[in-house]
Design a protein around this motif. Structure first.
Motif, PDB file in Angstrom:
ATOM      1  N   ASP A  15       0.871  -1.177   0.000  1.00 15.65           N
ATOM      2  CA  ASP A  15       0.000   0.000   0.000  1.00 15.65           C
ATOM      3  C   ASP A  15       0.905   1.224   0.000  1.00 15.65           C
ATOM      4  O   ASP A  15       1.388   1.668   1.034  1.00 15.65           O
ATOM      5  CB  ASP A  15      -0.893  -0.007   1.237  1.00 15.65           C
ATOM      6  CG  ASP A  15      -1.832   1.198   1.300  1.00 15.65           C
ATOM      7  OD1 ASP A  15      -1.698   2.100   0.444  1.00 15.65           O
ATOM      8  OD2 ASP A  15      -2.677   1.241   2.197  1.00 15.65           O
ATOM      9  N   SER A  16       1.137   1.756  -1.177  1.00 19.87           N
ATOM     10  CA  SER A  16       2.102   2.835  -1.380  1.00 19.87           C
ATOM     11  C   SER A  16       1.438   4.201  -1.514  1.00 19.87           C
ATOM     12  O   SER A  16       2.083   5.170  -1.907  1.00 19.87           O
ATOM     13  CB  SER A  16       2.905   2.544  -2.648  1.00 19.87           C
ATOM     14  OG  SER A  16       2.005   2.337  -3.741  1.00 19.87           O
ATOM     15  N   GLN A  17       0.155   4.280  -1.189  1.00 22.68           N
ATOM     16  CA  GLN A  17      -0.605   5.499  -1.458  1.00 22.68           C
ATOM     17  C   GLN A  17      -0.013   6.739  -0.788  1.00 22.68           C
ATOM     18  O   GLN A  17       0.132   7.784  -1.422  1.00 22.68           O
ATOM     19  CB  GLN A  17      -2.063   5.320  -1.031  1.00 22.68           C
ATOM     20  CG  GLN A  17      -2.924   6.563  -1.301  1.00 22.68           C
ATOM     21  CD  GLN A  17      -4.408   6.277  -1.151  1.00 22.68           C
ATOM     22  OE1 GLN A  17      -4.847   5.151  -1.273  1.00 22.68           O
ATOM     23  NE2 GLN A  17      -5.175   7.306  -0.883  1.00 22.68           N
ATOM     24  N   LEU A  18       0.335   6.641   0.480  1.00 18.86           N
ATOM     25  CA  LEU A  18       0.808   7.813   1.211  1.00 18.86           C
ATOM     26  C   LEU A  18       2.035   8.431   0.556  1.00 18.86           C
ATOM     27  O   LEU A  18       2.081   9.645   0.309  1.00 18.86           O
ATOM     28  CB  LEU A  18       1.114   7.441   2.661  1.00 18.86           C
ATOM     29  CG  LEU A  18       1.604   8.595   3.554  1.00 18.86           C
ATOM     30  CD1 LEU A  18       0.542   9.676   3.659  1.00 18.86           C
ATOM     31  CD2 LEU A  18       1.973   8.063   4.941  1.00 18.86           C
ATOM     32  N   GLY A  19       3.041   7.608   0.254  1.00 14.73           N
ATOM     33  CA  GLY A  19       4.273   8.128  -0.322  1.00 14.73           C
ATOM     34  C   GLY A  19       4.095   8.703  -1.714  1.00 14.73           C
ATOM     35  O   GLY A  19       4.678   9.739  -2.057  1.00 14.73           O
ATOM     36  N   ASN A  22       1.923  12.028  -1.431  1.00 10.48           N
ATOM     37  CA  ASN A  22       2.743  13.115  -0.887  1.00 10.48           C
ATOM     38  C   ASN A  22       3.761  13.618  -1.908  1.00 10.48           C
ATOM     39  O   ASN A  22       4.043  14.818  -1.979  1.00 10.48           O
ATOM     40  CB  ASN A  22       3.462  12.651   0.377  1.00 10.48           C
ATOM     41  CG  ASN A  22       2.545  12.594   1.585  1.00 10.48           C
ATOM     42  OD1 ASN A  22       1.461  13.168   1.577  1.00 10.48           O
ATOM     43  ND2 ASN A  22       2.976  11.899   2.630  1.00 10.48           N
ATOM     44  N   ASP A  38      -8.545  14.166  -3.993  1.00 13.00           N
ATOM     45  CA  ASP A  38      -8.024  12.874  -3.551  1.00 13.00           C
ATOM     46  C   ASP A  38      -8.276  11.759  -4.566  1.00 13.00           C
ATOM     47  O   ASP A  38      -7.427  10.885  -4.771  1.00 13.00           O
ATOM     48  CB  ASP A  38      -8.644  12.488  -2.210  1.00 13.00           C
ATOM     49  CG  ASP A  38      -8.156  13.371  -1.068  1.00 13.00           C
ATOM     50  OD1 ASP A  38      -7.118  14.036  -1.241  1.00 13.00           O
ATOM     51  OD2 ASP A  38      -8.815  13.384  -0.019  1.00 13.00           O
ATOM     52  N   LYS A  42      -5.287   9.520  -6.483  1.00 14.27           N
ATOM     53  CA  LYS A  42      -5.235   8.057  -6.396  1.00 14.27           C
ATOM     54  C   LYS A  42      -5.045   7.419  -7.771  1.00 14.27           C
ATOM     55  O   LYS A  42      -4.444   6.345  -7.886  1.00 14.27           O
ATOM     56  CB  LYS A  42      -6.520   7.547  -5.746  1.00 14.27           C
ATOM     57  CG  LYS A  42      -6.503   6.078  -5.359  1.00 14.27           C
ATOM     58  CD  LYS A  42      -7.771   5.718  -4.599  1.00 14.27           C
ATOM     59  CE  LYS A  42      -7.820   4.240  -4.266  1.00 14.27           C
ATOM     60  NZ  LYS A  42      -9.065   3.883  -3.550  1.00 14.27           N
ATOM     61  N   GLY A  79       9.231   9.584   0.377  1.00 14.28           N
ATOM     62  CA  GLY A  79       8.045   8.886  -0.115  1.00 14.28           C
ATOM     63  C   GLY A  79       8.219   7.401  -0.345  1.00 14.28           C
ATOM     64  O   GLY A  79       7.285   6.620  -0.156  1.00 14.28           O
ATOM     65  N   GLU A  82       7.271   5.618   2.717  1.00 15.59           N
ATOM     66  CA  GLU A  82       5.922   5.884   3.238  1.00 15.59           C
ATOM     67  C   GLU A  82       4.999   4.853   2.597  1.00 15.59           C
ATOM     68  O   GLU A  82       4.209   5.144   1.703  1.00 15.59           O
ATOM     69  CB  GLU A  82       5.493   7.319   2.923  1.00 15.59           C
ATOM     70  CG  GLU A  82       6.294   8.355   3.690  1.00 15.59           C
ATOM     71  CD  GLU A  82       5.928   9.787   3.353  1.00 15.59           C
ATOM     72  OE1 GLU A  82       6.114  10.651   4.214  1.00 15.59           O
ATOM     73  OE2 GLU A  82       5.470  10.053   2.223  1.00 15.59           O
ATOM     74  N   ASN A  83       5.122   3.648   3.047  1.00 13.39           N
ATOM     75  CA  ASN A  83       4.646   2.477   2.314  1.00 13.39           C
ATOM     76  C   ASN A  83       4.517   1.327   3.316  1.00 13.39           C
ATOM     77  O   ASN A  83       5.175   1.340   4.362  1.00 13.39           O
ATOM     78  CB  ASN A  83       5.710   2.139   1.250  1.00 13.39           C
ATOM     79  CG  ASN A  83       5.209   1.268   0.128  1.00 13.39           C
ATOM     80  OD1 ASN A  83       4.107   0.731   0.186  1.00 13.39           O
ATOM     81  ND2 ASN A  83       6.020   1.099  -0.885  1.00 13.39           N
TER      82      ASN A  83
END
Length: 219
Positions: A15-19, A22, A38, A42, A79, A82-83
């Motif tokens: 789940d790499s969405q945050l990195g 950002n 958002d 995505k 980033g 952030e995964n």
């Protein structure tokens, strides 16, 4: 006889969405571009970034390159880590590794995919990792699959299954005669994945070993 599995990375293994989000926000801010909602942010996860900057930000090819450079400033610094690995992925890979060769085939640059796999202890499950070139001249999933087939010598599509969470994963599999598993816990919508017509769906990593078994078929 099924020999190998090609796995997407973002939205399939991690789940790499945050990195990624950002990093995109950083690039838009640096280039003084309008913010994106958002849902649009995505959509960047999975496909090649240069194409996404042009599609969703209306950038020219030259400006998209500048956005990509800005993206990588944040991504390489923060980033990339952030995964997190999806729950159930290590055990599913360990089971599958007993019977099949496993490879990562991702539109993320190969260098980053290797770093992520090493950091999160995923590399132990994969024979090799195939990804995009840094300049994204090789980036589309169909291109990555072709590259992986050439490098591995696994040229018979019916011996392979592509596992991914976006339509480009499933369509890339179709391009090369591979079976495919669409994972619905990633970033692609159900409508997007259904329209691509995968061989099977997986709603959780724990389902993958049994689904792969069901897809086995003779040449």
């Amino acid at each position: 006889m099924l020999q190998a599995l090609f796995f997407d990375l973002d939205g399939t293994l991690t789940d790499s969405q945050l990195g990624i989000v950002n990093s995109i926000k950083y690039s838009l801010n640096k280039l003084q571009l309008p913010e994106l909602d958002d849902a649009t942010l995505k959509l960047f996860i999975g496909p090649p970034l240069l194409a996404s900057y042009q599609k969703y930000c209306g950038l020219s090819a030259v400006d998209a390159q500048q956005a990509l450079l800005a993206y990588r400033e944040y991504y390489t610094d923060k980033g990339i880590l952030e995964n997190k690995v999806y729950a159930g992925i290590p055990s599913a890979l360990a089971q599958l590794q007993q019977n099949y060769q496993l490879y990562i085939t991702t539109s993320k640059p190969e260098l980053y995919a290797q770093q992520i796999s090493d950091h999160f202890a995923l590399s132990q499950y994969f024979t090799a990792i195939y990804g995009a070139s840094m300049d994204e001249t090789r980036a589309g999933k169909s291109e990555i699959i072709a590259y992986a087939q050439t490098e591995t010598g696994l040229v018979h599509g019916q011996n392979l299954v592509m596992v991914g969470d976006r339509e480009n994963d499933i369509n890339g599999a179709h391009d090369h005669g591979l079976q495919s598993i669409a994972v619905t816990y990633g970033f692609g919508s159900q409508d997007e994945l259904s329209a691509a017509v995968p061989s099977a769906f997986a709603t959780a990593p724990t389902e993958l070993p049994s689904i792969v078994k069901q897809l086995e078929r003779p040449l």
